[in-house]
Motif scaffolding. Sequence first.
Motif, PDB file in Angstrom:
ATOM      1  N   ASP A  57      14.446  21.870  -0.596  1.00 57.56           N
ATOM      2  CA  ASP A  57      15.687  21.895  -1.353  1.00 57.56           C
ATOM      3  C   ASP A  57      16.704  20.985  -0.653  1.00 57.56           C
ATOM      4  N   MET A  58      17.104  19.913  -1.318  1.00 54.62           N
ATOM      5  CA  MET A  58      17.992  18.924  -0.703  1.00 54.62           C
ATOM      6  C   MET A  58      19.458  19.351  -0.703  1.00 54.62           C
ATOM      7  N   SER A  59      19.761  20.563  -1.182  1.00 58.17           N
ATOM      8  CA  SER A  59      21.158  20.992  -1.269  1.00 58.17           C
ATOM      9  C   SER A  59      21.817  21.078   0.105  1.00 58.17           C
ATOM     10  N   TYR A  60      21.020  21.419   1.137  1.00 64.58           N
ATOM     11  CA  TYR A  60      21.583  21.483   2.499  1.00 64.58           C
ATOM     12  C   TYR A  60      22.164  20.137   2.908  1.00 64.58           C
ATOM     13  N   TYR A  61      21.411  19.096   2.669  1.00 60.37           N
ATOM     14  CA  TYR A  61      21.820  17.769   3.095  1.00 60.37           C
ATOM     15  C   TYR A  61      22.934  17.222   2.214  1.00 60.37           C
ATOM     16  N   ALA A  62      22.858  17.545   0.918  1.00 59.28           N
ATOM     17  CA  ALA A  62      23.906  17.096  -0.006  1.00 59.28           C
ATOM     18  C   ALA A  62      25.252  17.705   0.374  1.00 59.28           C
ATOM     19  N   LEU A  63      25.252  18.988   0.736  1.00 61.65           N
ATOM     20  CA  LEU A  63      26.491  19.659   1.128  1.00 61.65           C
ATOM     21  C   LEU A  63      27.071  19.027   2.392  1.00 61.65           C
ATOM     22  N   ALA A  64      26.224  18.796   3.389  1.00 59.80           N
ATOM     23  CA  ALA A  64      26.690  18.178   4.641  1.00 59.80           C
ATOM     24  C   ALA A  64      27.239  16.783   4.372  1.00 59.80           C
ATOM     25  N   ARG A  65      26.551  16.025   3.534  1.00 56.64           N
ATOM     26  CA  ARG A  65      27.002  14.666   3.228  1.00 56.64           C
ATOM     27  C   ARG A  65      28.351  14.681   2.510  1.00 56.64           C
ATOM     28  N   ASP A  66      28.508  15.607   1.564  1.00 57.59           N
ATOM     29  CA  ASP A  66      29.774  15.700   0.831  1.00 57.59           C
ATOM     30  C   ASP A  66      30.928  16.080   1.753  1.00 57.59           C
ATOM     31  N   LEU A  67      30.667  17.009   2.666  1.00 61.24           N
ATOM     32  CA  LEU A  67      31.723  17.430   3.601  1.00 61.24           C
ATOM     33  C   LEU A  67      32.161  16.274   4.493  1.00 61.24           C
ATOM     34  N   ILE A  68      31.219  15.518   4.988  1.00 57.96           N
ATOM     35  CA  ILE A  68      31.537  14.393   5.863  1.00 57.96           C
ATOM     36  C   ILE A  68      32.246  13.291   5.091  1.00 57.96           C
ATOM     37  N   ASN A  69      31.832  13.062   3.853  1.00 54.33           N
ATOM     38  CA  ASN A  69      32.467  12.030   3.032  1.00 54.33           C
ATOM     39  C   ASN A  69      33.949  12.301   2.808  1.00 54.33           C
ATOM     40  N   GLU A  70      34.322  13.601   2.773  1.00 52.31           N
ATOM     41  CA  GLU A  70      35.719  13.965   2.566  1.00 52.31           C
ATOM     42  C   GLU A  70      36.611  13.551   3.740  1.00 52.31           C
ATOM     43  N   THR A  71      35.993  13.316   4.907  1.00 52.93           N
ATOM     44  CA  THR A  71      36.778  12.945   6.087  1.00 52.93           C
ATOM     45  C   THR A  71      37.026  11.442   6.161  1.00 52.93           C
ATOM     46  N   ARG A  72      36.435  10.671   5.261  1.00 52.11           N
ATOM     47  CA  ARG A  72      36.516   9.220   5.324  1.00 52.11           C
ATOM     48  C   ARG A  72      37.563   8.671   4.357  1.00 52.11           C
ATOM     49  N   ILE A  73      38.208   7.631   4.783  1.00 52.36           N
ATOM     50  CA  ILE A  73      39.177   6.954   3.928  1.00 52.36           C
ATOM     51  C   ILE A  73      38.432   6.185   2.840  1.00 52.36           C
ATOM     52  N   GLN A  74      38.848   6.405   1.619  1.00 47.01           N
ATOM     53  CA  GLN A  74      38.178   5.735   0.481  1.00 47.01           C
ATOM     54  C   GLN A  74      38.724   4.311   0.319  1.00 47.01           C
TER      55      GLN A  74
END
Length: 293
Positions: A276-293
Amino acid sequence: MNLFGFIVLFMNIDFNTALKLHYHNLSNKEKDIAEYIKKNISNLKFTNLDELATATNSSNSSISRFVRKLGFENYQQMRISFHIDHQSDFKNKILPAKISPDDSALEISNSVFQTGINSLVSTQSILHESDLLKAVKILEKAQNCIAFGMGGSTVIALNAYHRFLKSSLNCSIPMDFHMQLIQANRLNENDCALIISHTGRNKDMIRIVDILNKNNVPIIVITSNVSSPIAQASDCILLSISEETNYQPEALSSMVAQLLLVDALFILYSVKVDKDMSYYALARDLINETRIQ
């Protein structure tokens, strides 16, 4: 698990690789024998035991002990490994990294990179699927996985913790030695320990392993010393081959291979256990929120 349990591992291994894995456990006399063989390896393929003993001012029994310490079943098997090593020189020659104060900045950098490449190629050559799958099975069954490392090995243990935080594995890493002792004592047969130790001879880490063994905790160890006390006390061993230069200790080059061994474990766990890739998707989404778009 004792040293002779690893004989099968070295059935097709070359002499230099076997020497790197067991060098820490050789006596000074045995290191002299090893140096003689390294310098004359291309001429020793047809040398018998008596002749090698004479050439190295040793007894036949000394040579036999040396052979067994390297993980070979007998002298004949070690002699075959000379041929494997000689052949590999022609098929895929990787020059040793040598560094001199007279070298240019680029030459020194290239030597450092070459040392890392040597370690990676050598480590990859001794990977066994059964060991990797055994490690993944231990991780799969564990309710908790604690990563242990000291000194430079702490970096590898932290990398493992960072990787597995993105998975379903409940992983943690105590940084202080007293905390490590207490944490080790809290584990049981339903948990597991991932230990990183280059030499496998650190006294503090041996103390932790003793506690883990007492509590029947499954142990995965990543090390460069197959016959070390920590390796012998572990349930699964993943070996890294290290290279050394006159300026860079072998522990530094082994870190490169150990980092990739951790990555291999993480990817294997992801594919074989966490489908189930949801673990990795959640971690990736959380980290992406810390980055300047």
